[in-house]
Design an enzyme around this catalytic site. Structure first.
Site, PDB file in Angstrom:
ATOM      1  N   HIS A  65       0.824  -1.200   0.000  1.00  0.00           N
ATOM      2  CA  HIS A  65       0.000   0.000   0.000  1.00  0.00           C
ATOM      3  C   HIS A  65       0.863   1.257   0.000  1.00  0.00           C
ATOM      4  O   HIS A  65       1.945   1.282   0.585  1.00  0.00           O
ATOM      5  CB  HIS A  65      -0.898   0.022   1.246  1.00  0.00           C
ATOM      6  CG  HIS A  65      -1.838  -1.136   1.326  1.00  0.00           C
ATOM      7  ND1 HIS A  65      -2.323  -1.621   2.520  1.00  0.00           N
ATOM      8  CD2 HIS A  65      -2.386  -1.916   0.359  1.00  0.00           C
ATOM      9  CE1 HIS A  65      -3.136  -2.644   2.280  1.00  0.00           C
ATOM     10  NE2 HIS A  65      -3.185  -2.832   0.980  1.00  0.00           N
ATOM     11  N   LYS A  75       4.563   7.154   8.047  1.00  0.00           N
ATOM     12  CA  LYS A  75       4.113   6.182   9.038  1.00  0.00           C
ATOM     13  C   LYS A  75       5.237   5.854  10.025  1.00  0.00           C
ATOM     14  O   LYS A  75       6.416   5.878   9.668  1.00  0.00           O
ATOM     15  CB  LYS A  75       3.702   4.865   8.363  1.00  0.00           C
ATOM     16  CG  LYS A  75       2.545   4.944   7.412  1.00  0.00           C
ATOM     17  CD  LYS A  75       2.253   3.565   6.819  1.00  0.00           C
ATOM     18  CE  LYS A  75       1.096   3.617   5.840  1.00  0.00           C
ATOM     19  NZ  LYS A  75       0.817   2.282   5.256  1.00  0.00           N
ATOM     20  N   TYR A 135       0.203   1.511  13.712  1.00  0.00           N
ATOM     21  CA  TYR A 135       0.656   2.557  12.813  1.00  0.00           C
ATOM     22  C   TYR A 135       0.332   3.915  13.432  1.00  0.00           C
ATOM     23  O   TYR A 135      -0.810   4.154  13.814  1.00  0.00           O
ATOM     24  CB  TYR A 135      -0.070   2.494  11.469  1.00  0.00           C
ATOM     25  CG  TYR A 135      -0.323   1.110  10.905  1.00  0.00           C
ATOM     26  CD1 TYR A 135       0.477   0.582   9.898  1.00  0.00           C
ATOM     27  CD2 TYR A 135      -1.392   0.341  11.376  1.00  0.00           C
ATOM     28  CE1 TYR A 135       0.223  -0.677   9.377  1.00  0.00           C
ATOM     29  CE2 TYR A 135      -1.644  -0.923  10.861  1.00  0.00           C
ATOM     30  CZ  TYR A 135      -0.825  -1.421   9.856  1.00  0.00           C
ATOM     31  OH  TYR A 135      -1.078  -2.672   9.346  1.00  0.00           O
ATOM     32  N   ASP A 172      -6.559  -6.165  -2.465  1.00  0.00           N
ATOM     33  CA  ASP A 172      -5.141  -6.420  -2.709  1.00  0.00           C
ATOM     34  C   ASP A 172      -4.946  -7.497  -3.770  1.00  0.00           C
ATOM     35  O   ASP A 172      -4.005  -7.435  -4.570  1.00  0.00           O
ATOM     36  CB  ASP A 172      -4.442  -6.819  -1.414  1.00  0.00           C
ATOM     37  CG  ASP A 172      -4.252  -5.649  -0.467  1.00  0.00           C
ATOM     38  OD1 ASP A 172      -4.438  -4.497  -0.900  1.00  0.00           O
ATOM     39  OD2 ASP A 172      -3.927  -5.882   0.717  1.00  0.00           O
TER      40      ASP A 172
END
Length: 207
Positions: A65, A75, A135, A172
């Site tokens: 991603h 992140k 995250y 995905d």
């Protein structure tokens, strides 16, 4: 600076160790340490506007991603429970490390966190049941801005475990291949990503 804290082979990405203290009560850990990040990178953490976590069964693959830039997303990632093979890949067109990826094992044995700059793709594979990955994000998640690449595309060159059979989301599994996204101009621009990240640093809270 801890001798283990180091840049990754992706410009602007860093690996940061942290300690886990166990006693009869359980454990205590501090995976996010702004001063340590500043020592290894020269800048502190972006202003965190959202924290998220996922819980995954063994064999789950999440990614690859990345976020459209702008707005872009940086992140800070760690794994407080279980084991995950974490992979970062530089998807910034024009980056000196474009196309390079690094694999890092996230677990309790050798606990580390990852700082991933704007424009870098992220994927992980859960190696145990009930693996948690957390995250800290520089922008709120917006599905309209999230992009994905098919993780088993040979052009990515990722070595992903295939035992047990990988479990992917429908999105995905249907994600486009790298060649198609490059042809369509769908990857983030390196200079734009750097400018977006530098703007984040200017807003950071003092350490």
């Amino acid at each position: 600076m801890s001798p283990r804290a180091r840049p990754l082979g992706i410009e602007g990405a860093y690996l940061l160790p942290y300690e886990v203290f166990d006693d009869q009560r359980g454990l205590f850990a501090t995976p996010l340490q702004g001063a340590e990040l500043r020592r290894v990178s020269g800048h502190g953490l972006f202003p965190v506007v959202q924290t998220s976590y996922s819980v995954s069964h063994r064999g789950v693959v999440r990614g690859l991603h990345y976020t459209q830039a702008p707005p872009g997303m940086a992140k800070y990632v760690h794994c407080p429970r279980g084991r995950a093979l974490d992979i970062a890949m530089d998807l910034r067109m024009g980056s000196p490390t474009f196309g390079h990826h690094e694999s890092v094992l996230l677990d309790r044995t050798d606990p580390v966190a990852l700082y991933l700059p704007v424009g870098v793709g992220h994927l992980f594979v859960a190696l145990e049941d009930d693996t948690i990955v957390t995250y800290s994000l520089s922008v709120e998640y917006d599905p309209r801005n999230e992009r994905a690449l098919y993780p088993f595309d040979p052009d990515l060159g990722l070595s992903l475990p295939e035992d047990p059979a990988p479990t992917l989301s429908e999105r995905d599994r249907a994600a486009p291949r790298l060649a198609r996204v490059m042809e369509e101009g769908g990857l983030p621009d390196y200079r734009t990503c750097v400018e977006l990240e530098e703007a984040l640093w200017r807003r950071e809270a003092p350490v």
